[in-house]
Design an enzyme around this catalytic site. Structure first.
Site, PDB file in Angstrom:
ATOM      1  N   LYS A   1     103.358 -40.317 -22.500  1.00  0.00           N
ATOM      2  CA  LYS A   1     102.710 -39.697 -23.650  1.00  0.00           C
ATOM      3  C   LYS A   1     101.214 -39.468 -23.432  1.00  0.00           C
ATOM      4  O   LYS A   1     100.657 -38.494 -23.921  1.00  0.00           O
ATOM      5  CB  LYS A   1     102.905 -40.575 -24.886  1.00  0.00           C
TER       6      LYS A   1
ATOM      7  N   ARG B   1     114.698 -32.559 -23.063  1.00  0.00           N
ATOM      8  CA  ARG B   1     116.157 -32.699 -23.056  1.00  0.00           C
ATOM      9  C   ARG B   1     116.706 -32.081 -24.320  1.00  0.00           C
ATOM     10  O   ARG B   1     115.950 -31.633 -25.187  1.00  0.00           O
ATOM     11  CB  ARG B   1     116.522 -34.175 -23.048  1.00  0.00           C
TER      12      ARG B   1
END
Ligand code: ADP
Ligand code: ADP
Ligand code: MG
Length: 661
Positions: A121, A302
């Protein structure tokens, strides 16, 4: 050229509902489908659905679904042309994507470089910031010293959020409201992060006020096209995990959508994205959704759990698009071609107990059925008779509703949840149904704190006995007892011994007296009274009102004479009380014994024998399903016993700490 001509066969490196979901589309497109399964899933639905299935190891994910080498070996052996990783497990594992490429197998997902760029992140934030995408203010550097991070938190301004840089699924994330709590929260976040991701590093960022989670579904192909497929609002969350998701986002304007869509596609282009991806934003919702008040949180590289709501409104099959892109074809449409119809909502049905702090629940599904009403889609990976094990995510199904309007979609979802039947493990059905009806959610505006603020109104706390449910089960048990009594009476004539529970006098005496029927209701002893009027039996529960409900009680039989009474989404387990087999001490949680809420590992003990503690004080931490469960003192007292030490495995219900007076 069709997809199937390029990608003749597909191995699904996942399990459960997402494996079923991928197999469905792959079959429709004419691909040969190959499943891989652990010992816990040998009989699972996805294994039955696939054309071929290979065992890859024992139940623990590390030894099966996370064993990249094993999965690749199976893929080669089976001659798989491509591998779909689903979500979770290896889906965001860049080394796995690389290994697939090295083995000449197409990885159905973005390039490994894009996974890497977005994987952490902190790095992702730095990267998209360069592409002029707004990010949440905070510290996302390399320094991890506790004092340094506390100073940074001070600079950012409380409340702040500590996040695992390798995070996912809300794990390793702690909101901190004041400086005094920072140290403890940091230690806990780091420990969770280390356990869940093998990486203890964290970042600290500003906690956005009235936060709304709005994410953009994007799609890229290998010809340089990147489009977005509208947004999803996932603001209904618990512990930073999504509970209900919807599309489009309530209150979304064309301007804000295009600003968010642009930011998302820019972020995707910055990493050369190909395939399905989701760019998550946190919006400051104090004045509704605004083009200058949303910030990048992370990109999930994804297919997302909640992708069906996007499919519902756009009419696209996202798995088909993934395969098309993986086959090297262009998307075949532009941004202007993407349209949305109506509104869609998804609820995640989990085996967990909202009345006990949402503790995951396991066990056999004695009954499982879903309605098939208009606009309803059910994505599940289990069927009646299957078992929810402690090894994987305890999601039972996703219930998705599509309607012309938001109200219609929510009405349909509510009806579907009300008609769903799940017996065995505890579930969040009743909780989800109440959410679909909650006025604040219906009318808006709402933010990610909605569930926490309304936890009590949503029924997520210990509830009184469901008398109507108990009565229905009692009647069933009484009827069984009568039948058994008749059989026993007949048996006795042939010289068998007589059971004290099967007293034929109970039904042969005229007039019939009210009968006491001792029950075990969710582990507690309850006395029911049965009164016979002719052939009709009536049940009463001293001390409880049995309402004439307009809601029916459904009954499902479990094992050992237990009946599950399902009423408005809530489940009550009822059996005849047998004084010889039930240890009441073990079921009624006596005051001073603090037990492990579930099977797991004792990761920390904060107290020692002789220590005085106050009600609510933290005593120990049990880690189960990669989440930490804090055990607190049920009352003031002195620790008389600590039954285990960190590192030890504990069974559900095992005593951890005992308090004296
Ligand atoms: P996000 O909150 O980022 O949208 P999701 O809610 O889609 O993520 O899922 C939460 C995390 O848990 C993700 O990393 C997801 O891959 C993982 N996860 C959820 N359900 C399962 C499951 N049934 N099997 C494996 N992983 C799962
Ligand atoms: P994960 O990888 O676990 O999905 P995210 O960064 O996506 O982690 O955050 C998960 C959730 O936590 C978000 O959906 C949001 O509700 C909340 N959250 C994250 N960052 C912030 C923030 N800066 N302010 C307020 N809430 C946040
Ligand atoms: Mg997220």
């Amino acid at each position: 050229m069709t997809i199937a001509a390029k990608l003749t066969s597909i191995l699904i490196a996942n399990r459960g509902e997402i494996a079923c979901r991928v197999i469905r589309t792959a079959k429709r497109l004419g691909l040969r489908t190959i499943a891989v399964y652990s010992d816990a899933d040998a009989e699972a639905l996805f294994v039955q659905m696939a054309d071929e299935a290979y065992r890859i190891g024992p139940a623990p994910a590390r030894e099966s679904y996370l064993d990249a080498a094993k999965i690749l070996a199976v893929a080669k052996e089976a001659g798989a042309a491509c591998i779909h990783p689903g979500y979770g497990f290896l889906s965001e594992n860049a080394e796995f994507a690389d290994a697939c490429a090295a083995a000449g197998i197409v990885f159905v997902g973005p390039p490994a470089s894009a996974i890497r760029a977005m994987g952490l992140k902190d790095a992702a934030k730095a990267l998209v910031e360069k592409a002029s995408v707004p990010v949440v203010p905070g510290y996302h550097g390399a320094e991890q010293d506790a004092d340094f991070l506390a100073t940074e938190a001070e600079r950012i301004g409380y409340p702040v959020l500590i996040k695992a840089v390798a995070g996912g699924g809300g794990k390793g994330m702690k909101k901190v409201d004041k400086a005094a709590d920072f140290g403890d929260a940091l230690t806990s976040a780091q420990r969770e992060a280390q356990n869940a991701f093998g990486d203890a590093r964290v970042l600290v960022e500003k906690y956005v006020l009235s936060p709304r989670h709005v994410e953009i579904q994007i799609f890229g192909d290998s010809h340089g096209n990147v489009v977005h497929l509208y947004e999803r609002d996932c603001s209904l969350q618990r512990r930073h995990q999504k509970v209900i998701e919807e599309a489009p986002a309530p209150g979304m304007s064309a301007d804000v959508r295009s600003a968010m869509g642009r930011a998302a596609t820019e972020a995707a282009k910055a990493v050369g994205y190909v395939g399905a991806g989701t760019v998550e934003f946190i919006a400051d919702g104090r004045d509704g959704l605004r083009a200058d008040r949303f910030y990048f949180m992370e990109m999930n590289t994804r297919l997302q759990v909640e992708h069906p709501v996007t499919e519902a409104i756009t009419g696209l099959d996202l798995v088909e698009l993934q395969l098309k892109v993986a086959a090297g074809e262009p998307l075949g449409f532009t941004q202007e071609d993407v349209t949305a119809t109506g509104h869609a909502v998804e609820a995640r049905l989990y085996a967990e107990d909202p009345e006990k702090g949402f503790l995951p629940s396991t066990g056999k599904l004695w009954a499982l059925s879903f309605p098939h009403g208009e606009g309803i889609r059910i994505d599940t990976g289990v069927e009646a008779g299957d078992t929810v094990t402690p090894f994987y995510d305890p999601m039972i199904a996703k219930v998705i509703a599509h309607g012309a309007t938001r109200d219609e979609a929510l009405d349909r979802l509510g009806v579907a949840l009300g008609e769903a039947i799940v017996a065995g493990p505890r579930t969040n059905l009743a909780f989800l149904k109440k959410l679909t009806e909650a006025e604040g959610f219906r009318k808006g505006p709402f933010d990610t704190g909605f569930i926490d603020r309304n936890i009590s109104a949503l029924g997520a706390e210990p509830q009184p006995l469901d008398a109507a449910a108990v009565a229905a089960a009692a009647l069933q048990l009484e009827e069984e007892r009568q039948e058994a009594g008749m059989i026993a009476a007949a048996g006795r004539a042939e010289g068998e011994t007589r059971s004290p529970w099967l007293d034929p006098d109970a039904f042969s005496l005229m007039p019939r007296q009210p009968l006491g029927l001792p029950l075990l209701v969710d582990g507690e002893r309850v006395e029911a009274q049965i009164e016979w009027h002719g052939d009709d039996a009536r049940v009463s529960l001293p001390g409880h009102e049995i309402g004439e409900g307009e809601h029916e009680v459904a009954l499902a039989e479990g094992e050992g004479g237990t009946w599950f009474a399902l009423h408005r989404g809530r489940q009550t387990a009822v059996a005849l009380f047998d004084p010889f087999t039930v240890d009441l001490d073990a079921t009624s949680g006596s005051g001073g014994v603090v037990k492990a809420p579930m099977h797991g590992k004792l990761v920390a003990v904060f107290v020692a024998p002789g220590e005085a503690v106050t009600k609510g004080q933290r005593l120990a931490i049990v880690e189960a399903m990669k989440m930490e469960h804090v055990l607190t003192a049920p009352r003031d007292g002195t620790v008389s016993e600590v039954a285990g030490e960190p590192g030890m495995q504990v069974a559900e219900g095992a005593k951890v700490v005992v308090l004296g007076e």
